[in-house]
Design an enzyme around this catalytic site. Structure first.
Site, PDB file in Angstrom:
ATOM      1  N   GLY A  44       0.606  -1.179   0.461  1.00 47.71           N
ATOM      2  CA  GLY A  44       0.368  -0.041  -0.248  1.00 47.71           C
ATOM      3  C   GLY A  44       1.124   1.286   0.188  1.00 47.71           C
ATOM      4  N   ARG A 123     -19.683   1.060   9.358  1.00 41.14           N
ATOM      5  CA  ARG A 123     -18.349   0.765   9.609  1.00 41.14           C
ATOM      6  C   ARG A 123     -18.704  -1.240   9.461  1.00 41.14           C
ATOM      7  NH1 ARG A 123     -16.277  -0.381  15.675  1.00 41.14           N
ATOM      8  NH2 ARG A 123     -14.291  -0.194  15.884  1.00 41.14           N
ATOM      9  N   ASP A 183      -0.486   6.405  19.207  1.00 43.53           N
ATOM     10  CA  ASP A 183      -1.577   7.103  20.632  1.00 43.53           C
ATOM     11  C   ASP A 183      -0.591   7.463  21.633  1.00 43.53           C
ATOM     12  OD1 ASP A 183      -4.621   5.984  19.955  1.00 43.53           O
ATOM     13  OD2 ASP A 183      -3.011   5.055  18.801  1.00 43.53           O
ATOM     14  N   ARG A 186       1.167  10.594  21.376  1.00 49.13           N
ATOM     15  CA  ARG A 186       0.519  11.404  21.864  1.00 49.13           C
ATOM     16  C   ARG A 186      -0.204  12.249  23.130  1.00 49.13           C
ATOM     17  NH1 ARG A 186      -3.173   9.668  17.435  1.00 49.13           N
ATOM     18  NH2 ARG A 186      -2.715  10.296  15.273  1.00 49.13           N
ATOM     19  N   HIS A 210      -7.707   0.602  19.678  1.00 46.32           N
ATOM     20  CA  HIS A 210      -7.185   1.575  19.192  1.00 46.32           C
ATOM     21  C   HIS A 210      -8.314   2.449  18.565  1.00 46.32           C
ATOM     22  CE1 HIS A 210      -4.989   5.114  15.645  1.00 46.32           C
ATOM     23  NE2 HIS A 210      -5.262   4.449  15.236  1.00 46.32           N
TER      24      HIS A 210
END
Length: 350
Positions: A44, A123, A183, A186, A210
């Site tokens: 990707g 979703r 995360d 951060r 997550h």
């Protein structure tokens, strides 16, 4: 489509000029028939995949990088763009192909590919489309590199790491999700910003999903070896719970804010995944909060949920999960996060 070979046949009629250009020293032994090199494949080449590839290149983590994508023209353009920077980077072979066979014998396969959500799409429907994509992608990647470590970055990362584990047939220690590693970075940044210090001196973890049900481990935060909450209590310094919750909310919403402002996230996840690649390939045995099979940890006993726990990473993947102390409330939140993930996993039929 493959990388243009780095050729030494520049002379007339394809004459190999390398032998003429370099003269061996006297008494030298011939080179070994084979040499061990490190190969990373990135599946990707969107914004995330290329940020990861670029960071791995600049940090010199691989001898070879194989890029794979379905968009042949963009893929070749990205490959050439990186190759043209060769004079400024550690020597690395870069190849690109729409064929998974180019990933053969990879030491680490990083998967960032995934279907994008269509406006109004549920979703679950998005997950079903990603499951279908992974069913075509993961088996050939696993077959071509049966000893590789598979690192999933595609979102929703916890559920797709579970899907990749099931489809690959690999042992659980060799299928890892990038999880809450970013995360937690951060989180550390925000705490460091409040205290006006270097984020590298803050030890703090976000674990669990997550996503919205992630858990901030306030009880184990330390700065320079000093547990923050106990220090505040000993010094009788008042703090309010809503302040802590606000910082956690900023962590959860951080990616959304970046996407709102620039359209996508890239650099932070690039550095995050490169840190995981370094720990794995160089057997650093560092601890990272990554998505792993969580069954049997912290009261999570039902099903096979993948969610982030502080795990030690090395050359064989996940070496173990740290026995970090959780408060009763943190353990309960983590178990609820596991239930959230299990509910989604149960609908995929993997």
């Amino acid at each position: 489509m493959q990388k243009t070979a780095s050729s030494s046949t520049l002379g007339p009629d394809g004459l190999d000029i390398a032998q003429s250009f370099f003269k061996p020293i006297q008494g030298a032994s011939p080179p070994p028939p084979t040499s061990r090199s490190t190969k990373i494949s990135v599946v990707g080449v969107g914004n995330v995949g290329m940020a990861i590839a670029q960071t791995i290149l600049t940090q010199g983590l691989a001898d070879e990088i194989a890029l794979v994508d379905v968009n042949a023209e963009k893929l070749r353009g990205e490959m050439l763009d990186l190759q043209h920077a060769a004079a400024f980077l550690p020597r690395t072979k870069i190849s690109a192909s729409v064929d998974y066979s180019s990933t053969l014998a990879s030491d680490l396969v990083i998967v960032t590919a995934g279907a994008r959500q269509i406006p109004g799409e549920s979703r679950l429907n998005l997950l079903q489309r990603n499951r279908a994509l992974f069913s075509k992608m993961i088996p050939p990647l696993a077959a071509g590199s049966p000893e590789t470590i598979m690192l999933i970055v595609s979102n929703p990362v916890d559920v797709l790491t579970y899907v990749a584990w099931k489809l690959s047939g690999f042992p659980s220690n060799r299928v890892i999700g990038s999880g809450t590693n970013l995360d937690s970075s951060r989180f550390r940044f925000l705490i460091a910003d409040h205290l006006d210090l270097n984020a590298q001196d803050v030890q703090a973890y976000i674990i669990g999903e997550h996503g919205d049900s992630s858990v901030a481990l306030w009880s184990s935060i330390s700065v320079g070896g000093v547990p923050i909450l106990s220090f505040l209590e000993r010094q009788q310094i008042a703090y309010e719970k809503h302040t802590l919750e606000k910082i956690h909310r900023e962590v959860v919403e951080g990616a959304y804010e970046v996407i709102r402002l620039k359209g996508y996230t890239s650099w932070a996840i690039g550095y995050s995944v490169a840190s995981l690649a370094r720990s794995i390939l160089r057997d650093q045995r560092s601890i990272h909060p990554v998505s792993v099979l969580a069954k049997g940890f912290y009261g999570i006993d039902g099903g096979e949920p993948f969610l982030s726990l502080p795990a030690q990473l090395g050359r064989s993947g996940v070496l173990g999960v740290t026995n970090i102390h959780l408060t009763e409330d943190e353990a309960k939140q983590l178990q609820e996060s596991a239930k959230t993930i299990l509910e989604v996993q149960s609908q995929l039929g993997v």
